[in-house]
Design a protein around this motif. Sequence first.
Motif, PDB file in Angstrom:
ATOM      1  N   VAL A   1     -18.636 -75.899  35.265  1.00  0.00           N
ATOM      2  CA  VAL A   1     -18.161 -76.163  36.623  1.00  0.00           C
ATOM      3  C   VAL A   1     -19.372 -76.526  37.465  1.00  0.00           C
ATOM      4  N   VAL A   2     -19.316 -77.679  38.119  1.00  0.00           N
ATOM      5  CA  VAL A   2     -20.413 -78.175  38.950  1.00  0.00           C
ATOM      6  C   VAL A   2     -19.965 -78.136  40.404  1.00  0.00           C
ATOM      7  N   LEU A   3     -20.627 -77.336  41.203  1.00  0.00           N
ATOM      8  CA  LEU A   3     -20.272 -77.191  42.612  1.00  0.00           C
ATOM      9  C   LEU A   3     -20.899 -78.307  43.439  1.00  0.00           C
ATOM     10  N   ARG A   4     -20.075 -78.942  44.266  1.00  0.00           N
ATOM     11  CA  ARG A   4     -20.577 -79.942  45.205  1.00  0.00           C
ATOM     12  C   ARG A   4     -20.583 -79.318  46.597  1.00  0.00           C
ATOM     13  N   PRO A   5     -21.751 -78.870  47.081  1.00  0.00           N
ATOM     14  CA  PRO A   5     -21.799 -78.161  48.362  1.00  0.00           C
ATOM     15  C   PRO A   5     -21.394 -79.063  49.523  1.00  0.00           C
TER      16      PRO A   5
END
Length: 318
Positions: A289-293
């Motif tokens: 899971v890659v978080l895009r702030p």
Amino acid sequence: MVALRVRRRLGVMFDRHRRPEDLVAFARAVEAAGVDDLWLVEDLGSAGSVASTAIALAVTERIRVGIGVAPVPLRNQALLAMELATLAGVYQGRLVAAVGHGKRDWMPKLGAATDPANRIALFTETIRALRSLLRGDTVKLRGRAVHLDGVHLAHPPTVPPPVVSGVPGAQSTELTILRNNTMHYLSGQVADGTIISEGHGPAAIASALYYIEAGREAFETTWPHEVIVFALHHVNDDPDQVHAATTEAVEERARNLGVGIEDVFLAAGTATTTAQRVHSLWDAGAETVVLRPIGADPLNQLRASLTALQQIGDRPEP
């Protein structure tokens, strides 16, 4: 069906709106925070993804750096393989590269729009060519869209980097659903992984996995396949502030996906809530899971979510 998920990874995106001058400090900070991945964006007018990846790899020691997503209409397969091989040779095991069709609204601006009849061929033939070249093979391919005549790399990497696919995100009509199912099926056949874009929740992941696994089974694909999910991320205890900070991004994703804003998945809210939302993506079958702030102070938002994940036992101490 083959179980694809090996372990749970967490990454963070360096947003395309951030200045290239900020990348060095950001990369070092997210590595210190304890994430597994840093992902970089290729978008028209933004910083170049290959150059940015080289910078991020050079100033970090442990994290994997991902290119997401290099548009195949713009990238010659042999030249891209050369770039990837150079990075993967120096930074073994720390590179992953995603390729896709590119955004439809800016490919024509660069004279790179492809014939719709050849879009799928360009997608699959590019991935096959890249994987073969990075393995050290001599590639002779006269396909529908890719033509290589005895091309090989003089210095293939000892550890070839994964080549993953960035599949379009639209999901509203029967036509776009059919197209996405087809692309997931093909990704399962030819790629080392599949990226699922921001806004997609557990149900979309489960659907994608079904077609990815079907493609793998049909073509007896045996190598691992990583499912990578990007997720919009914002941490704040005040629901009104969460709404204010995320509205623009949610509306943009809703337009791109062709859904209502209520259907756009967010890892947003309190730190505990964001951790639970990340969990739901892992539980649905995402490996990474890659978080895009979104909004100000992305590093402290990231740290808050990491702390919440550590408290429920899913993340080691950095």
